[in-house]
Design a protein around this motif. Structure first.
Motif, mmCIF file in Angstrom:
data_model
loop_
_atom_site.group_PDB
_atom_site.id
_atom_site.type_symbol
_atom_site.label_atom_id
_atom_site.label_comp_id
_atom_site.label_asym_id
_atom_site.label_seq_id
_atom_site.Cartn_x
_atom_site.Cartn_y
_atom_site.Cartn_z
ATOM 1 N N ILE A 33 0.839 -1.209 0.000
ATOM 2 C CA ILE A 33 0.000 0.000 0.000
ATOM 3 C C ILE A 33 0.871 1.257 0.000
ATOM 4 C CG2 ILE A 33 -1.655 1.342 1.375
ATOM 5 C CD1 ILE A 33 -2.871 -1.360 2.238
ATOM 6 N N LEU A 34 1.950 1.233 0.783
ATOM 7 C CA LEU A 34 2.865 2.374 0.822
ATOM 8 C C LEU A 34 3.501 2.616 -0.545
ATOM 9 C CD1 LEU A 34 4.285 4.512 2.583
ATOM 10 C CD2 LEU A 34 6.025 2.795 3.080
ATOM 11 N N TYR A 35 3.905 1.551 -1.207
ATOM 12 C CA TYR A 35 4.488 1.684 -2.553
ATOM 13 C C TYR A 35 3.466 2.245 -3.541
ATOM 14 C CZ TYR A 35 6.556 0.383 -7.018
ATOM 15 O OH TYR A 35 7.049 0.410 -8.299
ATOM 16 N N TYR A 36 2.249 1.709 -3.474
ATOM 17 C CA TYR A 36 1.195 2.176 -4.375
ATOM 18 C C TYR A 36 0.879 3.648 -4.109
ATOM 19 C CZ TYR A 36 -3.254 2.366 -6.855
ATOM 20 O OH TYR A 36 -4.266 2.706 -7.703
ATOM 21 N N ALA A 37 0.828 4.060 -2.848
ATOM 22 C CA ALA A 37 0.554 5.455 -2.508
ATOM 23 C C ALA A 37 1.675 6.360 -3.013
ATOM 24 C CB ALA A 37 0.394 5.607 -0.998
ATOM 25 N N TRP A 38 2.904 5.893 -2.917
ATOM 26 C CA TRP A 38 4.038 6.677 -3.424
ATOM 27 C C TRP A 38 3.930 6.879 -4.939
ATOM 28 C CZ3 TRP A 38 7.891 9.765 -2.193
ATOM 29 C CH2 TRP A 38 8.922 9.950 -3.105
ATOM 30 N N ARG A 40 1.231 6.712 -6.816
ATOM 31 C CA ARG A 40 0.082 7.567 -7.132
ATOM 32 C C ARG A 40 0.353 9.021 -6.757
ATOM 33 N NH1 ARG A 40 -3.808 5.694 -10.453
ATOM 34 N NH2 ARG A 40 -5.123 7.211 -9.459
ATOM 35 N N TRP A 41 1.112 9.250 -5.673
ATOM 36 C CA TRP A 41 1.456 10.614 -5.276
ATOM 37 C C TRP A 41 2.341 11.264 -6.336
ATOM 38 C CZ3 TRP A 41 6.247 12.806 -3.900
ATOM 39 C CH2 TRP A 41 6.165 14.103 -3.383
ATOM 40 N N MET A 42 3.244 10.467 -6.899
ATOM 41 C CA MET A 42 4.123 11.015 -7.935
ATOM 42 C C MET A 42 3.342 11.387 -9.199
ATOM 43 S SD MET A 42 7.171 11.142 -6.731
ATOM 44 C CE MET A 42 8.304 11.174 -8.086
ATOM 45 N N THR A 47 -3.456 19.368 -5.886
ATOM 46 C CA THR A 47 -2.998 19.390 -4.495
ATOM 47 C C THR A 47 -3.838 18.457 -3.623
ATOM 48 O OG1 THR A 47 -2.336 21.689 -4.809
ATOM 49 C CG2 THR A 47 -2.495 20.916 -2.549
ATOM 50 N N MET A 48 -5.125 18.390 -3.888
ATOM 51 C CA MET A 48 -6.000 17.526 -3.082
ATOM 52 C C MET A 48 -5.628 16.053 -3.258
ATOM 53 S SD MET A 48 -7.889 19.242 -1.152
ATOM 54 C CE MET A 48 -9.044 18.034 -0.579
ATOM 55 N N LYS A 49 -5.340 15.666 -4.489
ATOM 56 C CA LYS A 49 -4.935 14.278 -4.725
ATOM 57 C C LYS A 49 -3.605 13.988 -4.050
ATOM 58 C CE LYS A 49 -7.337 13.372 -9.064
ATOM 59 N NZ LYS A 49 -7.177 13.050 -10.484
ATOM 60 N N PHE A 52 -4.254 13.558 -0.376
ATOM 61 C CA PHE A 52 -4.915 12.275 -0.141
ATOM 62 C C PHE A 52 -3.897 11.134 -0.152
ATOM 63 C CE2 PHE A 52 -6.892 8.450 -1.951
ATOM 64 C CZ PHE A 52 -7.792 8.166 -0.930
ATOM 65 N N TRP A 53 -3.017 11.116 -1.153
ATOM 66 C CA TRP A 53 -2.046 10.019 -1.247
ATOM 67 C C TRP A 53 -0.964 10.125 -0.186
ATOM 68 C CZ3 TRP A 53 -3.653 5.856 -3.086
ATOM 69 C CH2 TRP A 53 -4.553 5.834 -4.151
ATOM 70 N N ILE A 54 -0.642 11.343 0.250
ATOM 71 C CA ILE A 54 0.296 11.487 1.371
ATOM 72 C C ILE A 54 -0.320 10.929 2.645
ATOM 73 C CG2 ILE A 54 1.326 13.202 2.923
ATOM 74 C CD1 ILE A 54 2.087 14.813 0.493
ATOM 75 N N THR A 55 -1.599 11.201 2.856
ATOM 76 C CA THR A 55 -2.288 10.677 4.037
ATOM 77 C C THR A 55 -2.318 9.156 4.014
ATOM 78 O OG1 THR A 55 -3.682 12.649 4.061
ATOM 79 C CG2 THR A 55 -4.422 10.773 5.372
ATOM 80 N N ILE A 56 -2.649 8.574 2.884
ATOM 81 C CA ILE A 56 -2.654 7.111 2.749
ATOM 82 C C ILE A 56 -1.239 6.563 2.986
ATOM 83 C CG2 ILE A 56 -3.032 5.181 1.155
ATOM 84 C CD1 ILE A 56 -5.600 6.471 2.098
ATOM 85 N N GLY A 57 -0.242 7.245 2.453
ATOM 86 C CA GLY A 57 1.145 6.819 2.621
ATOM 87 C C GLY A 57 1.588 6.872 4.070
ATOM 88 N N ILE A 58 1.198 7.916 4.792
ATOM 89 C CA ILE A 58 1.564 8.031 6.208
ATOM 90 C C ILE A 58 0.891 6.929 7.021
ATOM 91 C CG2 ILE A 58 1.276 9.475 8.265
ATOM 92 C CD1 ILE A 58 1.789 11.905 6.445
#
Length: 116
Positions: A33-38, A40-42, A47-49, A52-58
């Motif tokens: 999940i952390l890899y996927y969030a990273w 998607r964040w890239m 800014t909202m997306k 969202f992906w930073i929150t999921i990553g944390i």
């Protein structure tokens, strides 16, 4: 005696691995999940997306960090692998010819005499 030590070490490693298999599975899922969030964040453009992906990553990072005992399971799996390799290791027997230090010399001397 060596086999008994390997058996005891393997048994302890197997019990440790199976005792921590749940935390190992949760660690694997949280790292995925952390890899996927990273990733998607890239790729996120707004800014909202990104938030969202930073929150999921944390959240995934905290879940990964809380499963630190899973590292014990990884170490136990490695010990189990090493025990398995050592258990199946066969000793190579030397032929009778290799026991005698002069046998090899005699063989080479005979080859030299044939060549001259």
């Amino acid at each position: 005696m060596k086999k008994i030590g390997l058996f005891v070490l393997g048994a302890i490693a197997a019990v440790t691995l199976f005792a921590n298999i749940g935390s190992l599975a949760v660690l694997a899922v949280s790292l995925v999940i952390l890899y996927y969030a990273w990733k998607r964040w890239m790729k996120a453009e707004t800014t909202m997306k990104k938030l969202f992906w930073i929150t999921i990553g944390i959240i995934a990072f905290v879940a990964s960090a809380s499963n630190a005992p899973a590292l014990i399971a990884v170490a136990a799996a490695y010990v189990l692998y090493v025990v398995y390799k050592k258990w199946n290791e066969t000793k190579q027997m030397k032929p009778k010819e290799m026991d005698d230090p002069f046998a090899h010399f005699e063989k080479q001397w005979a080859e030299l005499e044939r060549n001259f």
